[in-house]
Design an enzyme around this catalytic site. Structure first.
Site, short mmCIF file in Angstrom:
data_model
loop_
_atom_site.label_atom_id
_atom_site.label_comp_id
_atom_site.label_asym_id
_atom_site.label_seq_id
_atom_site.Cartn_x
_atom_site.Cartn_y
_atom_site.Cartn_z
N LYS A 193 45.35 67.56 9.63
CA LYS A 193 45.44 68.51 10.74
C LYS A 193 46.85 69.08 10.74
O LYS A 193 47.82 68.34 10.92
CB LYS A 193 45.11 67.84 12.07
CG LYS A 193 45.08 68.84 13.22
CD LYS A 193 44.55 68.26 14.52
CE LYS A 193 44.54 69.32 15.61
NZ LYS A 193 44.07 68.83 16.91
N ASP B 152 37.33 60.75 22.75
CA ASP B 152 38.39 61.60 22.24
C ASP B 152 38.90 60.83 21.01
O ASP B 152 39.03 59.60 21.04
CB ASP B 152 39.50 61.70 23.29
CG ASP B 152 40.61 62.65 22.87
OD1 ASP B 152 40.82 63.66 23.55
OD2 ASP B 152 41.30 62.34 21.87
N SER B 153 39.23 61.52 19.94
CA SER B 153 39.53 60.78 18.71
C SER B 153 40.84 60.00 18.79
O SER B 153 41.10 59.16 17.94
CB SER B 153 39.51 61.70 17.49
OG SER B 153 40.61 62.57 17.48
N TYR C 112 65.80 60.99 -8.19
CA TYR C 112 67.14 60.71 -7.64
C TYR C 112 67.43 59.22 -7.63
O TYR C 112 66.50 58.40 -7.55
CB TYR C 112 67.25 61.25 -6.21
CG TYR C 112 67.23 62.75 -6.13
CD1 TYR C 112 68.38 63.50 -6.39
CD2 TYR C 112 66.06 63.43 -5.81
CE1 TYR C 112 68.36 64.88 -6.33
CE2 TYR C 112 66.03 64.81 -5.75
CZ TYR C 112 67.18 65.53 -6.01
OH TYR C 112 67.17 66.90 -5.96
N THR D 244 36.52 67.28 20.99
CA THR D 244 36.46 68.53 21.76
C THR D 244 35.11 69.22 21.64
O THR D 244 34.60 69.78 22.60
CB THR D 244 37.57 69.50 21.28
OG1 THR D 244 38.81 68.88 21.56
CG2 THR D 244 37.50 70.83 21.96
N THR E 160 39.31 66.36 16.50
CA THR E 160 40.14 66.81 15.37
C THR E 160 41.43 66.00 15.22
O THR E 160 42.00 65.94 14.13
CB THR E 160 40.51 68.31 15.51
OG1 THR E 160 41.25 68.49 16.72
CG2 THR E 160 39.28 69.18 15.52
N ASP E 161 41.89 65.38 16.32
CA ASP E 161 43.22 64.77 16.27
C ASP E 161 43.35 63.67 15.22
O ASP E 161 44.37 63.58 14.53
CB ASP E 161 43.61 64.20 17.65
CG ASP E 161 43.82 65.32 18.67
OD1 ASP E 161 43.93 66.49 18.25
OD2 ASP E 161 43.87 65.02 19.88
N1 ASP Z 1 41.68 65.54 21.62
C1 ASP Z 1 40.57 66.00 20.84
C2 ASP Z 1 40.13 64.88 19.93
O1 ASP Z 1 40.72 64.64 18.92
C3 ASP Z 1 40.94 67.20 20.06
C4 ASP Z 1 39.83 67.86 19.31
O2 ASP Z 1 38.76 67.35 19.14
O3 ASP Z 1 40.06 69.00 18.85
O4 ASP Z 1 39.18 64.21 20.24
#
Ligand code: ASP
Length: 332
Positions: A157, A54-55, A278, A13, A86-87
């Site tokens: 994230k 785009d990631s 557990y 982004t 960010t993804d």
């Molecule tokens: N879709 C974008 C990415 O991960 C989102 C971002 O960068 O915030 O490339």
């Protein structure tokens, strides 16, 4: 003397522009140069394009290529900043933490929730923080976002829209920026354990399964038949899995005996797993499951891929998961 910082642009982004099909990475570092210089202060910047993705379109082979690029360039710079979507940023920062063993300079990954071309974006602030951290002399792989710096192998994230998109999971931040400037938490800066080594081999035949009530154990066999070699299972709570009526744990036992690896963690974001508490966890340990403890799922899956790239020996695989390689896990 001013510090030399390399900026590598992978897209995301931060570098996006609005196009016919939605926001698409299209800005090069060349076209962002004015903004980059505003936030760089005294630092001498050099830029390199890696991709305009785009990631969601970043794959394991990109992690290896990025690690190779960083390894090649590291001798010429005081620090490196990677611009990334960010993804999947936390997967990349986790894998780079494993591939760049004992890196001797700061490698800081950042991105933003709004494009740098947007006047109200978080992009400039995040870049400012990343470039500042890149000049800190603290060696390691970090994520800089919303005025905090996290270990790359602990970042996740956690919010899809807010500027505060990343948290450091089960681990303190490495640094924070406030009105008194950047404060580095020295305890969290990784200690160098040896000489730098690029270890970029990995095996991507890994499946991540989130357990849910009613999940059929046959799913595991389906993956194995397709050549998968290891699973990261996000189990319930402290790491529980079913064995009554649907004997999921029984399947883990027989597949472990055939050489498959099962890493088991929790689907709770915070506080990690502890399978010995557990019966639903302890039986899994007895069946051969390996504990993920308090790792993020991004660190768990990338560590699994990375470890399988280093060895096929089940005892050695287990040994790797009993060690914290770069701060990714607290082994009790
Ligand atoms: N879709 C974008 C990415 O991960 C989102 C971002 O960068 O915030 O490339």
């Amino acid at each position: 003397m001013s510090k030399k910082v390399l900026i590598i642009n992978t897209g995301g982004t931060l570098a996006s522009v609005a196009k016919e099909h939605g926001l698409t990475p299209g800005l090069t570092t060349e076209s962002m140069l004015k903004e980059l210089h505003i936030v760089a202060g005294e630092a001498q910047l050099t830029t390199q394009e890696f991709s305009a993705l785009d990631s969601a379109n970043i794959f394991p082979e990109d992690w290896a290529r990025l690690a190779q690029m960083i390894s090649r360039e590291r001798g010429c710079f005081d620090g490196i900043v990677v611009i990334h979507g960010t993804d999947t940023l936390a997967y990349t920062s986790s894998m780079l933490s494993f591939m760049l063993q004992n890196i001797d300079i700061p490698v800081v990954i950042t991105g933003s929730q709004l494009s740098i071309s947007n006047p109200v974006a978080d992009a400039m602030e995040n870049l400012r923080c990343a470039i500042f951290m890149a000049q800190s002399g603290c060696p390691g792989v970090f994520v800089a976002f919303n005025r905090k710096v996290m270990l790359g192998c602990r970042a996740s994230k956690v919010r899809s829209l807010s500027f505060d998109a990343f948290d450091s999971i089960n681990c303190e931040n490495v640094a924070e920026i406030s009105s008194i400037g950047m404060k580095i938490n020295e305890r969290m800066v990784p200690k160098k354990k040896g000489v730098f080594r690029l270890q970029d081999r990995y095996c991507a035949n890994v499946a991540v399964l989130k357990l849910f009530p009613g999940m059929h154990r046959e799913v595991l066999k389906m993956y194995a038949e397709r050549g998968y070699r290891a699973f990261y299972i996000e189990a319930f709570g402290l790491g529980g899995m079913p064995f009554v009526r649907h004997d999921f744990i029984g399947e883990i036992r027989s597949m472990t005996e055939q050489g498959m690896t099962f890493l088991v963690g929790t689907q709770c974001r915070f506080e990690g797993s502890s399978l010995e508490v557990y019966e639903t966890g302890r039986r899994a340990l007895e069946a051969g499951a390996i504990q993920a403890y308090d790792m993020t799922s991004e660190a768990a899956v990338t560590k699994l891929m990375w470890v399988l790239g280093q060895t096929e020996d089940p005892a050695q695989i287990r040994e790797y998961f009993g060690l914290s390689l770069c701060g990714e896990v607290t082994v009790p």
